[in-house]
Design an enzyme around this catalytic site. Structure first.
Site, PDB file in Angstrom:
ATOM      1  N   CYS A 244      30.533  -1.310 -17.986  1.00  0.00           N
ATOM      2  CA  CYS A 244      31.947  -1.689 -17.822  1.00  0.00           C
ATOM      3  C   CYS A 244      32.154  -2.776 -16.772  1.00  0.00           C
ATOM      4  O   CYS A 244      32.814  -3.788 -17.022  1.00  0.00           O
ATOM      5  CB  CYS A 244      32.796  -0.454 -17.519  1.00  0.00           C
TER       6      CYS A 244
ATOM      7  N   HIS B 283      35.265   3.791 -14.025  1.00  0.00           N
ATOM      8  CA  HIS B 283      35.359   2.916 -15.198  1.00  0.00           C
ATOM      9  C   HIS B 283      36.380   1.812 -14.957  1.00  0.00           C
ATOM     10  O   HIS B 283      37.415   2.028 -14.326  1.00  0.00           O
ATOM     11  CB  HIS B 283      35.772   3.721 -16.427  1.00  0.00           C
TER      12      HIS B 283
ATOM     13  N   HIS C 120      37.237  -3.413 -23.041  1.00  0.00           N
ATOM     14  CA  HIS C 120      36.225  -2.882 -22.123  1.00  0.00           C
ATOM     15  C   HIS C 120      34.920  -2.586 -22.856  1.00  0.00           C
ATOM     16  O   HIS C 120      34.849  -2.611 -24.088  1.00  0.00           O
ATOM     17  CB  HIS C 120      36.751  -1.613 -21.450  1.00  0.00           C
TER      18      HIS C 120
END
Length: 341
Positions: free
Chosen positions: A257, A304, A316
């Site tokens: 990420c 994240h 993402h």
């Protein structure tokens, strides 16, 4: 005299009852052995997703330790280079001092007043004596330089030693976090292995379909971007849709990420740090209602990060087994905050 009677044979009915009882016992034993039912497909997916989130948190800590290790290694190399050059300078100074001492020895060795009395040319001797004083002053100056250089080298060597100690600790943390995220991924794989081959294939197919089609299906609206560079970074990230998530990946073939967000901003000419835990400090924090396309969005205890893309959608790198894609913020878990670079 004792009588010896032949044992009475059990009746057929009794044998039937015994056989039935044994069969029932075997069946009960078999059922007990299977007391733990196989988890349902939906339960497996939920548990696997949880393990993937935990693995991602460990991955970000691994990335942070890796970045710190690289920085420390550069610092140690720079200090050791200084020490090497300083040692060369020290050797040169010692050589100069040796030359001075040799010249002093050749012109000395007798008391100056006696040498003056014996000299055939007093004026010439006085010139020599003056030169000897100058040599002595230069020798003192060289000694001072040598002492200063030695102190500097001692400080630099200690600094290098301290950095090497820090590096060893960081490498230990690096190994621990790598072991942790690999363990989580292994646990997730074991759970996936409880599914049938057809169920696993369908789950993977669903992930791939979501990744490939997301760019076509998603409606991003017409929200104004956070900034020109934010818009450029978001646009760069969109070109990576369909690339796989890989722990530690930072492009251009795969991403985790924070690897995706760092790579995308680099394409926009902006340098940000490597991990979610540090990227949160790379810009101004904002609330959910203030989000604009190109802002970073953080979820699940900062484990994240992705791009806000507009219309409640983020872009993402989601998790292991998935691909870079758009996804609704409603499915992302706990929203922490946004960051505008």
């Amino acid at each position: 005299m004792a009588s010896h009677r032949r044992p009475k044979q059990p009746s057929r009915a009794r044998v039937t009852v015994i056989t039935a009882t044994a069969a029932a016992a075997v069946a009960l034993t078999s059922q007990a052995a299977q007391a733990d039912p196989q988890p349902k497909k939906s339960e497996v997916k939920a548990k696997v997703d949880k393990l993937y989130h935990e693995a991602e948190a460990a991955t970000e800590k691994y990335n942070g330790a890796k970045e710190q290790q690289d920085q420390l290694k550069k610092q140690v190399d720079a200090i050791q280079d200084k020490v090497a050059r300083g040692q060369d300078d020290l050797n040169t100074l010692r050589g100069e001092l040796g030359s001075i001492a040799t010249a002093q020895y050749r012109s000395g060795g007798i008391d100056p007043s006696v040498a003056l009395f014996l000299a055939s040319d007093p004026d010439s001797f006085l010139d020599q004596a003056s030169a000897l004083d100058q040599l002595t002053a230069k020798q003192a100056e060289s000694l001072q330089k040598i002492q200063a250089k030695q102190r500097t080298l001692a400080q630099q060597r200690k600094e290098a030693q301290d950095k090497l100690g820090d590096l060893a600790e960081v490498r230990k943390a690096l190994a621990e976090n790598k072991k942790k995220y690999q363990g989580k991924l292994a646990d997730a794989q074991r759970l996936l292995n409880t599914l049938t081959q057809a169920e696993r294939a369908k789950m993977q197919k669903d992930e791939q379909r979501a990744s490939r089609a997301a760019g076509d299906r998603v409606s991003l609206g017409n929200e104004a971007p956070a900034s020109g560079r934010g818009a450029a970074a978001l646009s760069a990230a969109a070109t990576q849709i369909g690339k796989p998530y890989v722990s530690g990946g930072s492009g251009p073939n795969s991403y985790d990420c924070s690897g995706l967000t760092q790579w995308a901003f680099a394409q926009a000419g902006v340098s940000i740090t490597r991990t979610t835990y540090t990227q949160q400090n790379d810009g101004q924090r904002i609330g959910r209602s203030q989000l604009k396309p190109g802002d970073l969005v953080f979820f699940n205890g900062l484990s994240h990060v992705g791009f806000y893309a507009g219309n409640n959608q983020i872009l993402h790198a989601p998790k292991p087994g998935a691909f870079v894609r758009y996804e609704s913020m409603d499915y992302m878990g706990t929203f922490q905050f946004g960051v505008r670079i």
